[in-house]
Design a protein around this motif. Structure first.
Motif, PDB file in Angstrom:
ATOM      1  N   HIS A 193       4.197  91.539  22.141  1.00 46.78           N
ATOM      2  CA  HIS A 193       5.473  91.118  21.572  1.00 46.78           C
ATOM      3  C   HIS A 193       6.385  92.326  21.409  1.00 46.78           C
ATOM      4  N   ASP A 194       7.594  92.221  21.939  1.00 48.24           N
ATOM      5  CA  ASP A 194       8.560  93.297  21.779  1.00 48.24           C
ATOM      6  C   ASP A 194       8.882  93.504  20.310  1.00 48.24           C
ATOM      7  N   SER A 225      11.465  94.340  18.802  1.00 47.36           N
ATOM      8  CA  SER A 225      12.752  93.797  18.369  1.00 47.36           C
ATOM      9  C   SER A 225      12.708  92.291  18.144  1.00 47.36           C
ATOM     10  N   ASP A 226      11.617  91.633  18.564  1.00 45.06           N
ATOM     11  CA  ASP A 226      11.491  90.186  18.427  1.00 45.06           C
ATOM     12  C   ASP A 226      10.588  89.774  17.266  1.00 45.06           C
ATOM     13  N   THR A 270       8.176  85.431  14.566  1.00 41.21           N
ATOM     14  CA  THR A 270       9.287  85.589  15.490  1.00 41.21           C
ATOM     15  C   THR A 270      10.581  85.821  14.730  1.00 41.21           C
ATOM     16  N   LYS A 271      11.325  86.812  15.141  1.00 40.25           N
ATOM     17  CA  LYS A 271      12.625  87.086  14.532  1.00 40.25           C
ATOM     18  C   LYS A 271      13.626  86.029  14.976  1.00 40.25           C
ATOM     19  N   ASN A 307      17.272  84.897  15.673  1.00 38.74           N
ATOM     20  CA  ASN A 307      18.553  85.521  15.978  1.00 38.74           C
ATOM     21  C   ASN A 307      19.633  85.042  15.011  1.00 38.74           C
TER      22      ASN A 307
END
Length: 262
Positions: free
Chosen positions: A107-108, A110-111, A153-154, A156
């Motif tokens: 998982h990145d 930033s995510d 999960t972030k 948006n």
């Protein structure tokens, strides 16, 4: 639940303990507050007169033994980044939100968002993990420095109340923004209730992230924060029509009043 109500609630329970420790009078005995009583208090705060028979108990009340293993193991490969609070509302039942400083298991960074919870591990924490799994936002959970942690999960966007579009808008413009948000939020809430039997009832502005189109209209609106005490189980007898009618009432009572449009 309003912060004022939470502060009052804590004050009422802490004050007697403080008095017992700071006075020379004979100690007074106060009845202990059970978890059931706390659940009832918070349920009323969240649902009020929108409570319905088909709204069952908190989402953490129907758990398997596997669900209860959510915080058994340490998360050894997590590198924390910056703290998101106060930019992101950390809520009343968690210890804060963090970014990641490095990718995690494919998982990145930033995510992903890391959320720390107050311990010990029990129904409230296990229920949040279960809810996140059911809506597809769960990544991992366990212990970081002996603290309960959930990786998710972030989502948006930004809480609308923190955007310049909202801050600069007059009452009429804010009403239009809320009207644009409503069908997007309703679609998520009703679909989760119908397909997952999960009811997210805490519709505070801080729990809804939005993005904007170039013309400053709402492009997307996503609900977050699946923790206690705002998420409930839904009876299998509840129909889509019943849930939609409930949402309309909850939106008017919990969202527009909190917005204080002026």
């Amino acid at each position: 639940m309003s912060r004022l109500s939470l502060i009052l609630h804590v004050f009422l329970f802490v004050l007697p303990l403080w008095l017992d420790g700071t006075t020379h009078a004979a100690p007074r005995r106060f009845p202990e507050v059970s978890q059931a009583e706390l659940d009832a208090f918070y349920r009323h705060e969240v649902l009020g007169d929108r409570d319905r028979l088909w709204v069952k108990d908190f989402y953490g009340q129907d758990l398997s033994e596997k669900d209860k293993q959510a915080f058994k193991e340490p998360l050894t490969d997590v590198r924390l980044g910056k703290i998101l609070t106060p930019e992101v509302d950390s809520g009343s039942f968690n210890k804060g939100l963090f970014t990641l400083a490095a990718d995690y298991k494919g998982h990145d960074a930033s995510d992903v968002v890391v959320k720390f919870l107050f311990g010990p591990a029990k129904e409230e924490a296990w229920g949040e993990v279960k809810a996140l799994k059911d809506v597809g936002y769960f990544i991992d959970s366990g212990l970081i420095n002996d603290q309960l942690a959930i990786l998710m999960t972030k989502i948006n966007g930004t809480p609308i109340k923190d955007t310049q579009v909202w801050i600069k808008a007059n009452r009429s413009k804010r009403e239009r923004l809320l009207n644009q948000m409503k069908p997007l939020v309703k679609d998520e809430i009703v679909n989760w209730a119908c397909t997952k039997r999960l009811l997210h009832a805490d519709l505070r502005l801080a729990n809804i992230h939005v993005t904007f189109n170039n013309d400053k209209t709402i492009n997307s609106s996503k609900v977050l924060d699946f923790g206690y005490p705002g998420v409930y189980r839904v009876s299998r007898f509840a129909t889509r029509s019943m849930i939609e009618k409930w949402f309309d009432l909850q939106w008017e009572n919990r969202q527009n009043l909190r917005a204080k449009l002026a």
